[in-house]
Design an enzyme around this catalytic site. Structure first.
Site, PDB file in Angstrom:
ATOM      1  CG  HIS A   1      23.016  20.842  -8.056  1.00 20.13           C
ATOM      2  ND1 HIS A   1      22.613  22.129  -7.727  1.00 20.13           N
ATOM      3  CD2 HIS A   1      22.023  20.335  -8.822  1.00 20.13           C
ATOM      4  CE1 HIS A   1      21.423  22.365  -8.256  1.00 20.13           C
ATOM      5  NE2 HIS A   1      21.037  21.295  -8.929  1.00 20.13           N
TER       6      HIS A   1
ATOM      7  CB  CYS B   1      14.464  21.704  -9.404  1.00 16.71           C
ATOM      8  SG  CYS B   1      15.616  20.686  -8.454  1.00 16.71           S
TER       9      CYS B   1
END
Length: 646
Positions: A67, A184
């Site tokens: 991503h 994250c």
């Protein structure tokens, strides 16, 4: 919005034969280009590879979720691919990856697509669901599997909300209560997968847990102060810094998202066993959730401390660099330019000055962020900058800065402006949800804070002009009273209109080149040196009045005070202005009065202890400095409340 609104049929490739990780990435990007999600495929690939350098996005269990957030993304979207034979994607569990989802996110702070993507990440934690997708033969079947699972997940979430709204039954004493936080670097994939793993395993083990997800669009399921207090332990599974001050005194397990995804049972069992170290926060508590019965004053204090704690590194770093500039400079070259006479000194002073330039915008920005979350940052930053430049309607480039008091106003006003905009925007249709944080809040919020600060700064300018006139009139009267007033003004707002008016008056007095002018400059400098030194002394002699972070930073103020950098006291004054400013004001006033009484003189406009060799009656000047600092320190010990009471 459903997952299949972001994942189109043309963006799915099944049964692909890819040689390696690079080939898989290229194929997934090709699918994004095919469905029109990208403006520039090459630029987006750079974002994908940059994310992979931070750590593999292959989360294990045969799944990889590359991503990236990039300005090269035209429309948020997802592409999917299966490679039944599997490839080496540097997975966290070492197994080949077979199921791929590539997320393309626009380079914005938040958007409605992020919630949908977080749901996809949690669904993938069900291995039976993932295997069905790997086995799918057509794109239609692939989408149908997702639709079915998403509907079931939505029904489950609705049941959870209904259960939460119902009166809670008393928990059995044997049931442990846990809370957690997952985060994250990008806040898109691992954050939600780690949270889901913890929640599923806790449910399986019959344990009550609530997990806060620190995602790209802001925190979800935010933990309240009451929930943290009631928890037996805290699990922090994070790959980036999060706000830890709220967990002070709790048993905390610190792990990575990888550990939470692949070993949630181990983390929960460790928490159950109770053999967990108690966490003691070493910095200021930057954010803590409020409770419904918390006083308005306490809430304001928390917002204030969020700004102060973020500002402190700029004050310390910039102040010490400026002090080094004075140490390395040659005063004899040009006394009026002391600190920048030599190239080396000028270099240090320019860097220190740059750090100081960020100080007020950071203070205002993070106060606003504490009030209104991320959308408040931009509005607060702009307000703090305008406070530092003194912009007005008549003089957009700057007139008279309102300094740290203006920045405090900008932070609170900016935060509440954004909260007001949120309230007003609630009537907008859901289709416009995505443009609120990237267009409406920053555009209108910045405009409104600009109007507010351009109204405040002219008032400051008028005050400054009036003060200069008063001081000029007093210069023919009692010099001791004048010295006390000038010293006190240096400590009142530390860089604001009163401080600047006193300093400007001192510079004008130097131009007269007479003894009275030199005495005025000496009183002004000693008054400006007292606040940081008094703060430093108080953090040593009255430890219980300051937080751990304030005590650690305290000794640095000795350096700043001796270098005539009054701004070192700003974080302490901003955190508790009602008690700190009066204490420093009196201490500086005493120092200024004594300097005048001893007829100390100074021909340099700056430099602190580094220009003491040219101070007239330097021994008594040191006495004035020490007495003023001691008075300020003593008053801080008397007036300030204990840190835990603040």
């Amino acid at each position: 919005m459903k997952i299949t609104d972001l994942l189109r049929k043309d963006g799915i490739a099944l049964g692909v034969d890819a040689a390696d990780q690079n080939a898989a990435i290229d194929k997934l990007i090709e699918l994004h280009s095919k469905v029109g999600n990208l403006k520039d495929a090459e630029e987006f690939k750079k974002a994908i590879l940059a994310r992979e350098e931070k750590g593999s996005t292959a989360v294990g269990m045969g799944i990889a979720v590359p991503h990236g957030k990039s300005a090269a993304v035209a429309t948020a979207g997802v592409t999917a691919m299966t490679i039944p034979a599997g490839i080496d994607y540097k997975s966290l569990d070492g197994n080949p990856s077979k199921l791929f989802f590539m997320i393309a996110a626009p380079d914005t702070a938040a958007d409605t697509h992020l919630e949908v993507l977080s749901k996809l990440m949690t669904l993938l934690m069900d291995q039976r669901f993932s295997q069905k997708l790997i086995d799918a033969k057509t794109a239609d079947e692939f989408l149908a599997i997702i639709d079915s699972k998403e509907a079931a997940k939505d029904a489950e979430e609705a049941q959870k909300k209904a259960a939460a709204a119902a009166p809670a039954a008393p928990a059995a004493p044997s049931i442990r209560k846990l809370v957690g936080v997952t985060a994250c670097p990008t806040g898109i994939a691992h954050t939600f997968m780690a949270a889901e793993a913890l929640e599923l395993k806790a449910k399986e083990m019959g344990i009550d847990i609530k997990v806060e997800k620190d995602g790209s669009g802001g925190a979800k399921d935010v933990l309240t102060a009451a929930e943290i207090a009631d928890a037996d332990a805290v699990i922090v599974a994070a790959d980036k810094n999060i706000e830890m001050g709220r967990f002070d005194g709790k048993k905390v397990i610190i792990a990575s998202t990888k550990e939470a995804i692949h070993g949630p049972e181990d983390l929960i069992k460790k928490a159950q066993a109770g053999d967990v170290a108690v966490y003691h926060h070493t910095g200021a508590v930057t954010k803590s959730e409020t409770t419904s019965n918390e006083s308005a004053g306490r809430k304001a204090y928390k917002h204030l401390m969020n700004g102060v704690s973020h500002m402190l590194p700029f004050v310390i770093g910039g102040g010490i660099l400026i002090a080094i500039a004075f140490l390395l400079d040659d005063y004899s070259i040009d006394p009026s330019n002391f600190g920048s006479n030599t190239p080396v000194a000028a270099w240090f002073k320019s860097i220190g000055g740059a750090a100081f330039g960020f100080m007020l915008p950071i203070l205002a920005g993070f106060i606003a962020q504490s009030i209104a979350d991320r959308p408040g940052l931009a509005v607060g930053f702009v307000g703090g900058y305008l406070a530092s430049t003194g912009a007005t309607f008549a003089s957009p480039g700057g007139d008279v800065p309102s300094a740290f008091l203006g920045a405090l106003v900008a932070g609170f006003v900016g935060g509440y402006i954004v909260l007001g905009l949120r309230k007003v925007c609630e009537v907008l249709p859901p289709a416009l949800e995505g443009i609120k944080p990237v267009l409406i809040y920053p555009l209108i919020g910045t405009l409104l804070i600009g109007l507010v600060m351009c109204l405040i700064n002219p008032v400051v300018g008028a005050l400054n002009a009036w003060i200069s006139g008063v001081l000029t009139g007093m210069s023919n009267g009692s010099i001791i009273i004048l010295g006390a007033l000038l010293g006190a003004m240096m400590a009142t707002d530390m860089g604001g209109p009163l401080n600047k008016a006193a300093y400007a008056f001192g510079l004008a007095s130097l131009a007269n080149q007479n003894e009275t002018g030199y005495m005025i400059m000496a009183a002004i400098m000693v008054g400006g040196m007292v606040p940081p030194i008094a703060i430093a002394l108080a953090t040593i002699f009255f430890k219980n009045k300051f937080t751990a972070a304030e005590r650690k930073s305290g000794p640095v103020n000795f350096i700043m005070g001796l270098s005539f950098i009054t701004e070192g006291a700003i974080p302490y004054a901003a955190a508790d202005p009602l008690h700190v400013i009066p204490s420093l004001l009196v201490g500086s006033g005493v120092a200024g009065a004594l300097s005048m009484a001893f007829k100390c003189t100074l021909m340099a406009p700056h430099g602190g202890i580094f220009v003491f060799p040219v101070v007239g009656n330097v021994a008594m000047y040191l006495v004035a400095l020490l007495v003023g600092s001691a008075v300020g320190c003593l008053l801080l010990g008397i007036l300030k409340k204990n840190a835990q009471e603040a």
